[in-house]
Write an enzyme that holds these catalytic residues in place. Structure first.
Site, short mmCIF file in Angstrom:
data_model
loop_
_atom_site.label_atom_id
_atom_site.label_comp_id
_atom_site.label_asym_id
_atom_site.label_seq_id
_atom_site.Cartn_x
_atom_site.Cartn_y
_atom_site.Cartn_z
N ASP A 66 1.53 -5.39 1.35
CA ASP A 66 2.43 -5.90 0.58
C ASP A 66 3.79 -5.89 1.13
O ASP A 66 3.84 -5.13 2.51
CB ASP A 66 2.41 -5.16 -0.56
CG ASP A 66 2.28 -3.84 -0.67
OD1 ASP A 66 2.35 -2.97 0.49
OD2 ASP A 66 2.07 -3.15 -1.71
N ASN A 134 0.73 4.29 -11.80
CA ASN A 134 -0.03 3.75 -12.97
C ASN A 134 -1.50 2.97 -12.92
O ASN A 134 -1.61 1.92 -13.34
CB ASN A 134 1.02 2.54 -13.50
CG ASN A 134 1.40 1.51 -12.43
OD1 ASN A 134 0.91 1.62 -11.26
ND2 ASN A 134 2.24 0.51 -12.61
N HIS A 136 -1.76 1.14 -9.93
CA HIS A 136 -1.90 -0.17 -9.18
C HIS A 136 -2.56 0.19 -7.66
O HIS A 136 -2.32 1.39 -7.10
CB HIS A 136 -0.39 -0.58 -9.20
CG HIS A 136 0.75 -0.13 -8.20
ND1 HIS A 136 1.90 -0.01 -8.57
CD2 HIS A 136 0.51 0.55 -6.86
CE1 HIS A 136 2.80 0.48 -7.54
NE2 HIS A 136 1.87 0.93 -6.67
N GLU A 141 -0.33 -4.72 -10.09
CA GLU A 141 0.37 -3.90 -11.28
C GLU A 141 -0.87 -4.12 -12.34
O GLU A 141 -1.65 -5.07 -12.26
CB GLU A 141 1.51 -4.28 -11.83
CG GLU A 141 2.62 -4.17 -10.84
CD GLU A 141 3.09 -2.52 -10.63
OE1 GLU A 141 2.31 -1.94 -10.86
OE2 GLU A 141 4.14 -2.57 -10.01
C1 GLP Z 1 3.91 1.51 -3.54
C2 GLP Z 1 3.18 0.59 -2.69
C3 GLP Z 1 1.69 1.02 -2.65
C4 GLP Z 1 1.38 2.61 -2.62
C5 GLP Z 1 2.25 3.21 -3.77
C6 GLP Z 1 2.12 4.61 -3.83
O1 GLP Z 1 4.00 0.97 -4.63
N1 GLP Z 1 3.16 -0.76 -2.76
O2 GLP Z 1 0.75 0.34 -1.77
O3 GLP Z 1 -0.08 3.02 -2.79
O4 GLP Z 1 3.61 2.93 -3.42
O5 GLP Z 1 3.29 5.28 -3.14
P1 GLP Z 1 3.32 6.65 -2.47
O6 GLP Z 1 2.18 6.93 -1.48
O7 GLP Z 1 4.76 7.10 -2.09
O8 GLP Z 1 3.23 7.44 -3.85
#
Ligand code: GLP
Length: 246
Positions: A66, A134, A136, A141
């Site tokens: 993404d 959440n 995702h 989402e």
């Molecule tokens: C973002 C990314 C996700 C990732 C999530 C968790 O939303 N788009 O791909 O899994 O963050 O991030 P973190 O590892 O910083 O908790």
């Protein structure tokens, strides 16, 4: 979905890196699906170390999950910048073989082009995934259709808040993103989800022990024939049976 619970965050991240290393050793021209976020930082550290020990990424192709809409690749919070800084610039990968959705051009067209490029390389050999608080995956989402492909999405307010910590106080946090869809992710040969810390424990429980439902996008991974979740004890703390496979 196979569960592996490790004592520490570091061990879980090293196990995720080991999955990638194994694939690249067996198949030097592997197609890797990559992820960003704080959780993945030690994974790239370990992959850079593996490169130091002789592993070559020169024939590998990568696709990231993404990217934020509106951020140019040079923006310090863009996922392209994250990937260049933590991984691409530190190994022998050919930059032309690295794919991250373009956040700074017409998003719908960029998403469609990304899906089309990815289709030429299908299937991804191993897809790394983080987990949103959440539930995702990528930026899919809650409510994302199982049939979804790479597209432009609105971020949930909890995601915008969670990601605020990475941006300057006076900066606008992006509210839209381009993400691979659930169906895109499910096409990968193997899925490796990494979740660590108490902050993820509710999402982990919903992913593993709740219903397989679009309301918790990560739960859909349980329908994949080769998916594993690598957790630390804090992320696994709310599971009734952390030793069981979901
Ligand atoms: C973002 C990314 C996700 C990732 C999530 C968790 O939303 N788009 O791909 O899994 O963050 O991030 P973190 O590892 O910083 O908790």
């Amino acid at each position: 979905m196979r569960l592996c619970v490790f004592e520490t965050e570091k061990e879980a991240a090293n196990a995720a890196a080991a999955e990638i290393v194994r694939v690249v050793r067996n198949k030097p021209d592997a197609v890797l699906g990559l992820a960003t976020g704080g959780t993945m930082e030690p994974v790239y550290e370990a992959l850079v170390a593996a490169h130091g020990d002789g592993l070559s990424f020169s024939r590998v192709t990568t696709f990231n999950l993404d990217e934020y809409v509106g951020l140019p690749p040079t923006h310090p919070q863009s996922y392209r910048h994250y990937m260049s800084k933590l991984f691409f610039s530190r190994v022998d990968i050919d930059p032309a073989n690295t794919h991250v959705p373009r956040g700074d051009t017409a998003p719908d067209r960029a998403a469609a082009e990304y899906e089309a490029t990815l289709a030429r390389f299908d299937p991804i050999d191993v897809q790394l995934l983080g987990l949103g608080g959440n539930g995702h995956i990528g930026f899919n989402e809650p409510g994302s259709p199982v049939t979804s492909r790479t597209r432009c999405v609105n971020l949930a307010s909890s995601t915008i808040e969670a990601n605020r910590r990475f941006f300057d106080a006076n900066e606008q946090v992006p509210e839209t993103a381009i993400t691979m869809g659930i169906a895109t992710i499910m096409r990968a040969r193997r899925l490796v989800l990494l979740a660590v810390g108490e902050r993820k424990s509710s999402a982990v429980k919903a992913m593993i022990e709740g219903p397989v439902d679009e309301a918790v996008p990560a739960s859909i991974l349980r329908d994949h024939p080769d998916a594993r979740a690598l957790l630390d004890t804090a992320a696994a703390a709310k599971l009734n049976h952390p030793e069981h496979t979901a």
